[in-house]
Design a protein around this motif. Structure first.
Motif, PDB file in Angstrom:
ATOM      1  N   VAL A 118       0.663  -1.182  -0.045  1.00 23.82           N
ATOM      2  CA  VAL A 118       0.037   0.194   0.009  1.00 23.82           C
ATOM      3  C   VAL A 118       0.867   1.399  -0.013  1.00 23.82           C
ATOM      4  N   THR A 119       1.757   1.318   0.751  1.00 23.80           N
ATOM      5  CA  THR A 119       2.950   2.312   0.925  1.00 23.80           C
ATOM      6  C   THR A 119       3.446   2.514  -0.378  1.00 23.80           C
ATOM      7  N   ALA A 120       3.800   1.418  -1.135  1.00 31.09           N
ATOM      8  CA  ALA A 120       4.548   1.456  -2.372  1.00 31.09           C
ATOM      9  C   ALA A 120       3.826   2.326  -3.370  1.00 31.09           C
ATOM     10  N   ALA A 147      13.465   6.823   3.189  1.00 34.13           N
ATOM     11  CA  ALA A 147      13.935   7.445   4.289  1.00 34.13           C
ATOM     12  C   ALA A 147      12.245   7.762   5.088  1.00 34.13           C
ATOM     13  N   ALA A 148      11.524   7.915   4.232  1.00 34.53           N
ATOM     14  CA  ALA A 148       9.960   7.851   5.039  1.00 34.53           C
ATOM     15  C   ALA A 148       9.832   6.547   5.668  1.00 34.53           C
ATOM     16  N   PHE A 149      10.001   5.490   4.777  1.00 35.14           N
ATOM     17  CA  PHE A 149       9.604   4.031   5.321  1.00 35.14           C
ATOM     18  C   PHE A 149      10.501   3.781   6.676  1.00 35.14           C
ATOM     19  N   PHE A 204      19.518   1.616   8.373  1.00 37.91           N
ATOM     20  CA  PHE A 204      19.930   1.350   7.202  1.00 37.91           C
ATOM     21  C   PHE A 204      19.859  -0.238   6.760  1.00 37.91           C
ATOM     22  N   VAL A 205      19.606  -1.354   7.774  1.00 33.23           N
ATOM     23  CA  VAL A 205      19.512  -2.621   7.330  1.00 33.23           C
ATOM     24  C   VAL A 205      18.005  -2.681   6.504  1.00 33.23           C
ATOM     25  N   THR A 206      17.232  -1.680   7.209  1.00 28.61           N
ATOM     26  CA  THR A 206      15.870  -1.991   6.286  1.00 28.61           C
ATOM     27  C   THR A 206      15.746  -1.523   5.081  1.00 28.61           C
ATOM     28  N   SER A 207      16.573  -0.148   4.654  1.00 28.13           N
ATOM     29  CA  SER A 207      16.582   0.272   3.752  1.00 28.13           C
ATOM     30  C   SER A 207      17.523  -0.594   2.616  1.00 28.13           C
ATOM     31  N   LEU A 208      18.516  -1.208   3.013  1.00 30.62           N
ATOM     32  CA  LEU A 208      19.443  -1.987   2.302  1.00 30.62           C
ATOM     33  C   LEU A 208      18.798  -3.094   1.642  1.00 30.62           C
TER      34      LEU A 208
END
Length: 267
Positions: A118-120, A147-149, A204-208
């Motif tokens: 949904v966010t995507a 960054a927002a996520f 960082f891990v979540t974004s990566l």
């Protein structure tokens, strides 16, 4: 009769269920790591021990390109998310309770509760209108989306650290005529740094390793390491993907170990 304290480990079948759960979680990961050292091309047939897939992955120019892009996005996005999360945590913990504070807390953590798809889709629609209006197609969209996520992932350990901090030193600094900025810089911030570092690593891990949001937001030629690996697996699964996955797993383990060491309570 002597009183016996309740222990979940005494429940019949508890040990069996625990073993099965851990096997389901970690056996596939162990197989991935083992087969990254397979000398053959197959991911299902063991043909001998070899490190050859690691140099193959390293010498792959496309792998280096997407890895550098992923690290760049994750680094910038995690710094932005951690900065915003720190300000949000200070705003929700270092002020008197006001109406709507629970609503603010829910809104900050909203990305954790809403399905990622949904966010995507929402970010896709939002950024598509900006792309049409401005013509800009750079990495700024991916960085902003990540960054927002990642804000709630950074917010949780920072807020937890603030709530566990004794405010006596901050009050003492104010009594000694320190300005709010001086009290924050010399007292609050040093005490808060472990929480900030933990939030930064978690973001960082979540974004990566994000795939869904990246697939929806990225433009052509902006593959990250996870989306590149997904595309490779759709074509054919090779031991090179296993090697890349193992290195990514190693990086994640290092960061999560550091996160645990920073956030654990000290006696």
């Amino acid at each position: 009769m002597a009183r016996r304290d309740f222990s979940a480990s005494r429940i019949p079948g508890f040990a069996t269920v625990a073993v099965l759960v851990f096997a389901a979680l970690y056996l596939p990961i162990m197989m991935l790591v083992i087969y990254s050292f397979n000398s053959g091309d197959s991911i299902a047939i063991w043909e001998g021990f070899s490190f050859k897939w690691y140099p193959v992955a390293w010498n792959n120019e496309q792998v280096r390109e997407v890895t550098f892009r992923s690290l760049t996005i994750a680094t910038v996005a995690s710094v932005i998310a951690t900065t915003v999360a720190t300000m949000a945590a200070l705003g929700t913990t270092r002020r008197r309770g006001t109406k709507g504070q629970t609503f603010i807390y829910v809104m900050i953590n909203q990305p954790l509760m809403v399905p990622e798809i949904v966010t995507a889709v929402a970010l896709l629609i939002f950024f598509a209108s900006i792309k049409v209006a401005t013509g800009y197609q750079g990495l700024g969209y991916l960085i902003t989306a990540h960054a927002a996520f990642c804000i709630p992932f950074a917010y949780l350990p920072i807020r937890a650290r603030l709530e566990g901090m004794d405010r006596t030193l901050e009050i003492a600094a104010a009594d000694l005529y320190a300005t709010p900025w001086q009290a924050f810089r010399h007292v609050t911030l040093p005490l808060l740094m472990p929480g900030i570092a933990a939030g930064l690593m978690l973001a960082f891990v979540t974004s990566l390793d994000d795939v869904v949001i990246t697939l929806f937001v990225k433009s052509a030629g902006q593959d990250t390491l996870p989306t590149y690996m997904l595309a490779q697996i759709r074509r054919s699964v090779s031991a090179e993907v296993n090697a890349i996955s193992t290195l990514l797993l190693l990086l994640t383990v290092i960061l999560l170990t550091a996160f645990f060491l920073l956030t654990r309570k000290r006696d």
